[in-house]
Design a protein around this motif. Sequence first.
Motif, PDB file in Angstrom:
ATOM      1  N   SER A   1       0.815  -1.225   0.000  1.00 48.72           N
ATOM      2  CA  SER A   1       0.000   0.000   0.000  1.00 48.72           C
ATOM      3  C   SER A   1       0.844   1.268   0.000  1.00 48.72           C
ATOM      4  O   SER A   1       0.311   2.348   0.239  1.00 48.72           O
ATOM      5  CB  SER A   1      -0.910  -0.008   1.217  1.00 48.72           C
ATOM      6  N   ASN A   2       2.133   1.110  -0.248  1.00 48.43           N
ATOM      7  CA  ASN A   2       3.022   2.280  -0.237  1.00 48.43           C
ATOM      8  C   ASN A   2       3.014   3.011   1.099  1.00 48.43           C
ATOM      9  O   ASN A   2       2.877   4.235   1.163  1.00 48.43           O
ATOM     10  CB  ASN A   2       2.634   3.245  -1.354  1.00 48.43           C
ATOM     11  N   ASN A   3       3.070   2.220   2.131  1.00 51.69           N
ATOM     12  CA  ASN A   3       3.108   2.745   3.506  1.00 51.69           C
ATOM     13  C   ASN A   3       1.819   3.428   3.955  1.00 51.69           C
ATOM     14  O   ASN A   3       1.834   4.231   4.876  1.00 51.69           O
ATOM     15  CB  ASN A   3       4.278   3.733   3.659  1.00 51.69           C
ATOM     16  N   SER A   4       0.704   3.067   3.312  1.00 50.20           N
ATOM     17  CA  SER A   4      -0.565   3.681   3.721  1.00 50.20           C
ATOM     18  C   SER A   4      -1.301   2.740   4.687  1.00 50.20           C
ATOM     19  O   SER A   4      -1.561   1.576   4.354  1.00 50.20           O
ATOM     20  CB  SER A   4      -1.429   3.932   2.488  1.00 50.20           C
ATOM     21  N   TYR A   5      -1.650   3.275   5.837  1.00 53.14           N
ATOM     22  CA  TYR A   5      -2.328   2.454   6.840  1.00 53.14           C
ATOM     23  C   TYR A   5      -3.801   2.207   6.492  1.00 53.14           C
ATOM     24  O   TYR A   5      -4.479   1.447   7.152  1.00 53.14           O
ATOM     25  CB  TYR A   5      -2.206   3.103   8.222  1.00 53.14           C
ATOM     26  N   ALA A   6      -4.255   2.856   5.425  1.00 54.90           N
ATOM     27  CA  ALA A   6      -5.654   2.693   5.009  1.00 54.90           C
ATOM     28  C   ALA A   6      -5.953   1.248   4.622  1.00 54.90           C
ATOM     29  O   ALA A   6      -7.108   0.810   4.679  1.00 54.90           O
ATOM     30  CB  ALA A   6      -5.947   3.622   3.842  1.00 54.90           C
ATOM     31  N   ILE A   7      -4.893   0.492   4.252  1.00 56.42           N
ATOM     32  CA  ILE A   7      -5.089  -0.915   3.846  1.00 56.42           C
ATOM     33  C   ILE A   7      -5.721  -1.749   4.970  1.00 56.42           C
ATOM     34  O   ILE A   7      -6.393  -2.734   4.713  1.00 56.42           O
ATOM     35  CB  ILE A   7      -3.744  -1.533   3.357  1.00 56.42           C
ATOM     36  N   PHE A   8      -5.515  -1.311   6.201  1.00 56.93           N
ATOM     37  CA  PHE A   8      -6.065  -2.068   7.335  1.00 56.93           C
ATOM     38  C   PHE A   8      -7.526  -1.713   7.627  1.00 56.93           C
ATOM     39  O   PHE A   8      -8.120  -2.228   8.568  1.00 56.93           O
ATOM     40  CB  PHE A   8      -5.222  -1.818   8.594  1.00 56.93           C
ATOM     41  N   PHE A   9      -8.082  -0.798   6.827  1.00 53.30           N
ATOM     42  CA  PHE A   9      -9.492  -0.404   7.038  1.00 53.30           C
ATOM     43  C   PHE A   9     -10.276  -0.478   5.728  1.00 53.30           C
ATOM     44  O   PHE A   9     -11.365   0.051   5.627  1.00 53.30           O
ATOM     45  CB  PHE A   9      -9.556   1.035   7.584  1.00 53.30           C
ATOM     46  N   LYS A  10      -9.689  -1.140   4.748  1.00 51.21           N
ATOM     47  CA  LYS A  10     -10.236  -1.079   3.391  1.00 51.21           C
ATOM     48  C   LYS A  10     -11.463  -1.952   3.165  1.00 51.21           C
ATOM     49  O   LYS A  10     -12.475  -1.501   2.639  1.00 51.21           O
ATOM     50  CB  LYS A  10      -9.142  -1.487   2.413  1.00 51.21           C
ATOM     51  N   SER A  11     -11.364  -3.224   3.559  1.00 51.27           N
ATOM     52  CA  SER A  11     -12.432  -4.158   3.172  1.00 51.27           C
ATOM     53  C   SER A  11     -13.376  -4.443   4.347  1.00 51.27           C
ATOM     54  O   SER A  11     -13.036  -4.207   5.509  1.00 51.27           O
ATOM     55  CB  SER A  11     -11.795  -5.472   2.718  1.00 51.27           C
ATOM     56  N   PRO A  12     -14.558  -4.972   4.033  1.00 53.70           N
ATOM     57  CA  PRO A  12     -15.501  -5.334   5.108  1.00 53.70           C
ATOM     58  C   PRO A  12     -14.920  -6.373   6.071  1.00 53.70           C
ATOM     59  O   PRO A  12     -15.243  -6.378   7.256  1.00 53.70           O
ATOM     60  CB  PRO A  12     -16.694  -5.926   4.361  1.00 53.70           C
ATOM     61  N   ILE A  13     -14.024  -7.230   5.531  1.00 58.02           N
ATOM     62  CA  ILE A  13     -13.427  -8.280   6.387  1.00 58.02           C
ATOM     63  C   ILE A  13     -12.582  -7.621   7.488  1.00 58.02           C
ATOM     64  O   ILE A  13     -12.640  -8.017   8.651  1.00 58.02           O
ATOM     65  CB  ILE A  13     -12.558  -9.257   5.553  1.00 58.02           C
ATOM     66  N   THR A  14     -11.795  -6.604   7.074  1.00 56.32           N
ATOM     67  CA  THR A  14     -10.963  -5.938   8.085  1.00 56.32           C
ATOM     68  C   THR A  14     -11.852  -5.272   9.139  1.00 56.32           C
ATOM     69  O   THR A  14     -11.573  -5.356  10.331  1.00 56.32           O
ATOM     70  CB  THR A  14     -10.017  -4.877   7.466  1.00 56.32           C
ATOM     71  N   TRP A  15     -12.932  -4.652   8.662  1.00 55.92           N
ATOM     72  CA  TRP A  15     -13.841  -4.025   9.625  1.00 55.92           C
ATOM     73  C   TRP A  15     -14.448  -5.062  10.558  1.00 55.92           C
ATOM     74  O   TRP A  15     -14.611  -4.821  11.770  1.00 55.92           O
ATOM     75  CB  TRP A  15     -14.963  -3.257   8.895  1.00 55.92           C
ATOM     76  N   PHE A  16     -14.805  -6.220  10.009  1.00 53.38           N
ATOM     77  CA  PHE A  16     -15.383  -7.292  10.840  1.00 53.38           C
ATOM     78  C   PHE A  16     -14.391  -7.685  11.943  1.00 53.38           C
ATOM     79  O   PHE A  16     -14.756  -7.794  13.118  1.00 53.38           O
ATOM     80  CB  PHE A  16     -15.736  -8.507   9.967  1.00 53.38           C
TER      81      PHE A  16
END
Lengths: 508, 152
Positions: A460-475
Amino acid sequence: MIELLLDGFVNVLVPGNFIYLLGGLILGVVMGAIPGLTATMAIALIIPLTFTISPTQSLIMLLGAYNGGIFGGSISAILLATPGTPSAAATVADGFKLAQKGQAGKAIKTALISSVFGGLFSSIVLILVAEPIARYALKFGPGEFTIIMLFSLTIIASASGKSMIKGLIGGCLGLLFGFVGMDPVYSIPRFTFGNVNLSSGINLVVMLIGSLAVAEILIQIESVARGRTNAHLPPPMTKDDDRLTFKEFKTLLKTLVRSSALGCAIGALPGLGPTLASYVGYDMAKRNSKNPQKFGEGAIEGVAAAEAANNAVCGANLIPLLSLGVPGDTVAAMLIGAFLIQGLTPGPLIFREAPELVYNIYSGLIISNILLFAFVMLTYKFFTNIGKLETTVIFPVVCMFCIVGVYAFNQSLFDVWIMLFFAVLGYILMKFNFPPATMMIGFILAPLFETNFRLALLISNNSYAIFFKSPITWFFWGATLLSIVTIARGKIKDVLAERAIDKELNNI
Amino acid sequence: MKIKESKAEIFIGLFLFIFALLLLFYIIPTQIRFVPSATTSPRLMPRFVAIIIGVLSLTMMFFGYLKRNRLNQKEFSISQKEAKLVILTLIVIAIYTMAVKYIRYIPTTIISLAFLMWAFGQKSKIKLVLISTAVPIVIYVFFTNFLKIRLP
């Protein structure tokens, strides 16, 4: 699925495989029945013997030992009031009381039938649930896996026992030991202190044998210094004292289903384990019983509830292991070691890479339960003598087995030194009530968490947004949060209860 | 030897806090090479864990201090006899590991096993001789012949 399962039964029943299942089961029951020697220790001793055998032989032997070991613990719990394994602690209350009344046979048979019931129940749940979860897990990327690992790390807190701080420290130490070796991204050595032997990291099996098996022996050695006594129990007075009647079994059915379901739920959640399951099962049975006052005075319902729950964990434990590659408890962690020895990595891909093996495991689990029933029914009278084995013989012999087992792993004496280091560390941790299981969970999760975390950031080029991207991560963020809140609530309750006791004592 | 839970927590907390400082300021910088252009440094996670250990150890010390006057405290104890036996076992394993390379597996195991059994209180000479001889031989035969693993 049915076809693969039937193939699995055929594969397991081939004499060349069946003999390993039987061997593992016998060793498990024997070791479980000896106070101080646990199912975990049985598995630790078996793993080094699995280098030269096939994956099916290896895993069914280990599962047999696990199943047998968990049940075996109830034998000494009933006969000696000494739980052979920690998970049999809840069985002591009623099992030993029954034995004191001359109903040891009835108690053992109740424990056996309940264990088999719990084991079969969880095997069926495993077969139905594991593959769909794994199929879904194949969609996960490093971001999703990082959050799953984060969720798994919260389990350290729930596996902490009374002191969460101690559990978390144990987990952190495990994480640190997990960093030893080459960095997973840049391949530079970390914490190797210039020693080439450490460049490939610390071996999981070596660490497990040291910090669990040998450390446990050291703890038991203290009791050798104190001297041990055996229980003298009266013989059965009537025929019914030695058996579980069909009428009694019918009254237990509700308890068995409830406890097995509870055991399954607890086993499927990483980090909780059979000891907690047996206590929760026992507690629920007591709350729902028409005669709760009989619990602790020799109620077969109590024995059934504890045993069905702890054996139900055996199968359910494999759900996170096979579907996500996350170890549910120490035994599951050891099974990961056994998979790795065979060049296999448990996780969602295993259903594609080795579906036959997975179904062989399922079948092995079911057959091991049936075999456990037949084997114990034939030999339970013999097992009544096991608790009387001399500690002056058994502990030195097991010690030597641990050393040779660790040496055999890489044929390296350096591993024996590592084992000794972890034995001392594990002993100190146990002595001061730090649960060593949390260290183990931390150790296993460290590379998984770190690799996925860093890979996710690289992608993700050092972007922490990858950890909040998909519904699975939110779950899984939600699950992590829920887990933390639940654990914190439980701990606050414990603190308040402790304070109340303090107040009472101060008043006295 | 007996030590109260609160005291033990203060001591262990202090020890771990020093360990965390050592990790942060000595072990990590000397044991993990600095990678200048790294997006996620190899030092990142170990540092993070060291900081958590530091925080947890301070918390443990704090709670240990708060607990110091509590009446229902747990006591960690070990008698001299128990400690002696545990230390003896560890020494035997250590000597065994050093000696097995030179004296070979079977004799070293026979001596160590017999010694441990005797130290644990086994008085029967027959059992001492029989078990300490039979077990190593059985293990040796099993590992070398069946598992094809060479023992020292």
